[in-house]
Scaffold this motif. Structure first.
Motif, PDB file in Angstrom:
ATOM      1  N   THR A 145       0.915  -1.160  -0.068  1.00 21.80           N
ATOM      2  CA  THR A 145      -0.034  -0.026   0.116  1.00 21.80           C
ATOM      3  C   THR A 145       0.804   1.276   0.080  1.00 21.80           C
ATOM      4  OG1 THR A 145       0.015  -0.097   2.319  1.00 21.80           O
ATOM      5  CG2 THR A 145      -1.907  -1.037   1.051  1.00 21.80           C
ATOM      6  N   ARG A 269     -13.873   8.309   4.063  1.00 24.46           N
ATOM      7  CA  ARG A 269     -12.903   8.066   3.065  1.00 24.46           C
ATOM      8  C   ARG A 269     -12.870   8.865   2.055  1.00 24.46           C
ATOM      9  NH1 ARG A 269     -12.563   4.461  -1.419  1.00 24.46           N
ATOM     10  NH2 ARG A 269     -10.536   3.556  -1.937  1.00 24.46           N
ATOM     11  N   ASN A 282      -3.062   6.564  -2.778  1.00 16.93           N
ATOM     12  CA  ASN A 282      -4.309   7.324  -2.206  1.00 16.93           C
ATOM     13  C   ASN A 282      -5.141   6.258  -1.300  1.00 16.93           C
ATOM     14  OD1 ASN A 282      -5.329   5.287  -3.978  1.00 16.93           O
ATOM     15  ND2 ASN A 282      -6.612   6.715  -5.296  1.00 16.93           N
ATOM     16  N   GLU A 283      -4.556   5.490  -0.688  1.00 16.92           N
ATOM     17  CA  GLU A 283      -4.853   4.770   0.433  1.00 16.92           C
ATOM     18  C   GLU A 283      -4.922   5.438   1.730  1.00 16.92           C
ATOM     19  OE1 GLU A 283      -3.603   0.792  -2.149  1.00 16.92           O
ATOM     20  OE2 GLU A 283      -2.353   2.579  -1.333  1.00 16.92           O
ATOM     21  N   ARG A 317     -11.376  -4.399   4.772  1.00 19.21           N
ATOM     22  CA  ARG A 317     -11.019  -4.574   3.353  1.00 19.21           C
ATOM     23  C   ARG A 317     -11.804  -3.695   2.371  1.00 19.21           C
ATOM     24  NH1 ARG A 317     -11.167 -10.759   1.291  1.00 19.21           N
ATOM     25  NH2 ARG A 317     -13.269 -10.659   2.082  1.00 19.21           N
ATOM     26  N   SER A 320     -10.161  -0.223   1.448  1.00 15.27           N
ATOM     27  CA  SER A 320      -8.688  -0.176   0.954  1.00 15.27           C
ATOM     28  C   SER A 320      -7.682   0.656   1.779  1.00 15.27           C
ATOM     29  CB  SER A 320      -8.605   0.372  -0.509  1.00 15.27           C
ATOM     30  OG  SER A 320      -9.509  -0.278  -1.339  1.00 15.27           O
ATOM     31  N   PRO A 321      -7.581   0.037   3.114  1.00  6.97           N
ATOM     32  CA  PRO A 321      -6.617   0.869   4.122  1.00  6.97           C
ATOM     33  C   PRO A 321      -5.267   0.996   3.670  1.00  6.97           C
ATOM     34  CG  PRO A 321      -7.116  -1.109   4.919  1.00  6.97           C
ATOM     35  CD  PRO A 321      -7.950  -1.279   3.472  1.00  6.97           C
ATOM     36  N   LEU A 322      -4.562   1.887   4.134  1.00  7.69           N
ATOM     37  CA  LEU A 322      -3.275   1.960   4.156  1.00  7.69           C
ATOM     38  C   LEU A 322      -2.642   1.159   5.222  1.00  7.69           C
ATOM     39  CD1 LEU A 322      -0.298   3.233   2.900  1.00  7.69           C
ATOM     40  CD2 LEU A 322      -0.619   4.722   5.084  1.00  7.69           C
TER      41      LEU A 322
END
Length: 471
Positions: A145, A269, A282-283, A317, A320-322
């Motif tokens: 990520t 988000r 862009n996470e 999930r 889309s996390p960093l």
């Protein structure tokens, strides 16, 4: 569906899938507290033997938490990728374990499978695995990520610099940040848990960190771990938010106890994405979880705590996390009683998150009233390093005086990097060398330009501005 088997002349029966999963779980205090644990080692073995024969497809047919009542269940079922699942669709849980351990099942294969797995599937197979199995499979998973630094590359270990202060004093926070940076930590995120969840405090912390990162061109990201609604209000006021944080859980009711739902996380988000603050990616989300959170909220639906923890990873999930990390020993001995249980839970959580495609870190920690000590934490820290954990916490002296628990220190990161040959993210590693903080290879320099500029870094000169937030 009912499962039963006979062992040593005694028959054991399990009335549904949630009971089978709970009884097959390695012993832990939270499941005992909930009345879900196996009553003996023999009953646990009986449940594990039966669980090994359950078809993987069955987890798509029997929901542990009713679909109609729970938005997390709906998320899990509606997002399931049938095509990705095809690779293991004809296996039983036991066969799936063998398949995961095979030499041929490498990181590329596991990445392609992730969207086809449900949390219940990965929780089930983890209950059949030894600690070394959990380590081996997790070490194969590659999840990369990016925001201002690149997380999850092979051979890398990052650190969240956690400079908490019991009075939210920006001068004290800045001192801890300086300490961490001079010890080569902070490439995952500089993340502050505020003592007071107020918009003014959050904005002051964000502005202080943003000024430091911009002035010294540090390739990292900042976060104030206030409630997501506080962070939204801060963004509305123009605060420089890099990552949005929130604690999450494995059921709709548990998340409601946190004051959140999926729609709110989606709103946050989108707000963070609109700021376009990332340089490499862009996470923008950062999530924390922990075994026992659903049970402590009375929102576990009769499901064992480890399976509920895995369900929280489906929530993570979706956005889309960093960064995701399990704060494994933080909730207390009611849920994970001692060092042995904390070590096992940390390996389970890391394995389940990685298998589901998440960038997993771990807060290797315990509370002061748990039957655990720093030797237990050193053991878990080392095992997670071997397992390919993305990042750990960096707390001054490993003692968080604001949250009142024991975690890992800046020095622990150096131990792990040295013994396993790990390095920070590439961007941060280059910055450390350019600042004279480390030499090529990662060794700390004896004297640094950064140390000479310490007064400015602390806001004592023309560097970072400080000021008390609203108390």
């Amino acid at each position: 569906m009912r499962w039963s088997t006979k062992i040593a002349g005694r028959r054991y029966g399990f009335g549904d899938l949630k009971s089978l999963l709970a009884k097959a779980t390695p012993h832990r205090s939270g499941d005992v507290l909930a009345g879900l644990a196996a009553e003996s080692a023999e009953e646990r073995v009986a449940a594990q033997c039966l669980l090994a024969d359950v078809p993987m497809r069955h987890f798509l047919e029997e929901c542990l938490v009713p679909y109609e009542e729970d938005e997390v269940t709906r998320l899990i079922m509606d997002r399931h990728d049938v095509g990705a699942f095809a690779a293991v669709a004809d296996l039983s849980v036991g066969e799936f374990r063998d398949w995961l351990l095979a030499y041929e099942t490498d990181g590329e294969v596991l990445a392609a499978l992730a969207a086809g797995l449900t949390p219940e599937m990965v929780a089930a197979v983890s209950k059949l695995m030894a600690n070394q199995d959990l380590i081996l499979v997790a070490s194969k998973c590659r999840v990369v990520t990016r925001f201002r630094s690149t997380m999850g590359l092979p051979g890398r270990l990052s650190v969240r610099l956690q400079p908490n202060h019991p009075a939210d004093d920006l001068r004290g926070i800045a001192a801890s940040i300086l300490d961490g940076l001079l010890l080569g930590c902070g490439d995952a995120v500089i993340g502050i848990n505020p003592a007071t969840d107020q918009v003014s405090t959050t904005c002051a912390m964000l502005e202080m960190m943003d000024g430091l990162i911009a002035r010294y061109e540090i390739p990292t990201q900042s976060c104030v771990l206030a409630h997501v609604t506080t962070q939204l209000r801060a963004m509305e006021q123009g605060a420089p938010v890099d990552l949005v944080f929130q604690s999450i859980a494995g059921s709709e009711a548990a998340q409601a106890s946190f004051g959140i739902d999926l729609a709110l996380l989606g709103e946050a988000r989108e707000a963070a994405l609109s700021l376009k603050r990332g340089t490499l990616g862009n996470e923008v989300m950062y999530f924390e979880t922990g075994q026992g959170s659903a049970l402590s909220a009375g929102a576990h639906h009769g499901v064992d705590q480890q399976t509920m923890e895995a369900r929280a990873y489906a929530v993570a999930r979706e956005f889309s996390p960093l960064l995701v990390n399990t704060v494994v020993g933080f909730i207390g001995p009611e849920y994970l009683y001692d060092g042995k249980q904390i070590v096992r839970a940390g390996l389970e959580d890391h394995f389940c998150g990685k298998l589901l495609g998440l960038p997993m870190g771990c807060d290797v920690c315990h509370t002061n009233h748990a039957e655990a000590d720093q030797d237990d934490m050193d053991t878990l820290l080392t095992l997670l390093g071997v397992a390919g954990c993305h990042y750990i916490m960096g707390v001054p002296g490993a003692d968080d005086i604001m949250l009142g628990y024991q975690s890992s220190s800046f020095h622990d990161a150096h131990y792990l990097r040295q013994v396993l040959g790990k390095r920070p993210t590439p961007e941060f590693e280059s910055w450390l060398e350019a600042q004279g903080i480390t030499m090529p290879g990662g060794r700390l320099a004896s004297s640094t330009r950064a140390l000479a500029e310490a007064p400015a870094w602390l806001g004592l000169g023309s560097g970072v501005a400080t000021g008390g937030g609203e108390q």
